[in-house]
Design a protein around this motif. Sequence first.
Motif: not given
Length: 275
Positions: A153-160
Amino acid sequence: MHHWANDFVRALEAESESGPRVTPEATLTEALGRLRTAASLAILLDYDGTLVPIVNTPEQAAPDADLLDLIAALARRPRTVVQMVSGRSRETLETWFGELSIGLWAEHGIWFRAAAGSTWESAVDVSCAWMPDVRATMERFTLATPGSRIEEKTSSIAWHYRQVGREFGRLQARELRIALSRELRDVPLDIIEGKRVLEVRPRGASKAAVVQRLLSHETPPSVILALGDDRTDEEMFTALPPTGISIHVGPAVSLAMHRLRDSAATRAFLSGLLV
């Protein structure tokens, strides 16, 4: 550790003995009565798992026409404000809900848009200098974990890892969290665990910010209703004033006052406000 963590652990221990129970219908009816007669009402809605079922990939969870009609009707209700408080990106929330007369909060409280047509603002200081290194670490785990994926995302990052075998996914998520904790020990970031997702976000970003913003108004709402299904929603629940009503959706452990079975039950409960 977040301020609510100790209470959350105690709730986990208590529920592990008997399992979570859905709030009785009579109690929910009483809560609806309070909400219907409130002088002013703010409704804070998580999205995934709360208004729609959790699905394998985030792109499959677009709102259906009935849901959009329900949210629009709630927003038209007298003396009522509606805020969508999601981990989704600004772009996704704008695409799905941008034309509705509601407030939007993206990336778990990092970004907010006060009303339709208004400009998105950041609720915390945003710097993304850390993101390439975190992405590189997540990419290593993605290569070693078939079925996992990265959402930037613009200001965060996720590992699904929803499409990874349950036990292997949990093991890899634990190892990734350890690796990120070491890498980020001197960086002002939080590592947040959700439903088969691990997310890194700027420290200070929280769904509690939505409640704090509402309470800072010259005339705050007399009652705030908050609904959610994940650990990030616990921040929102515990920030509520004594007059607030918190509702957890699903079987996971929660500090919320009430519990609904699933997203269908959430929609039915919210429809009760329109009677």
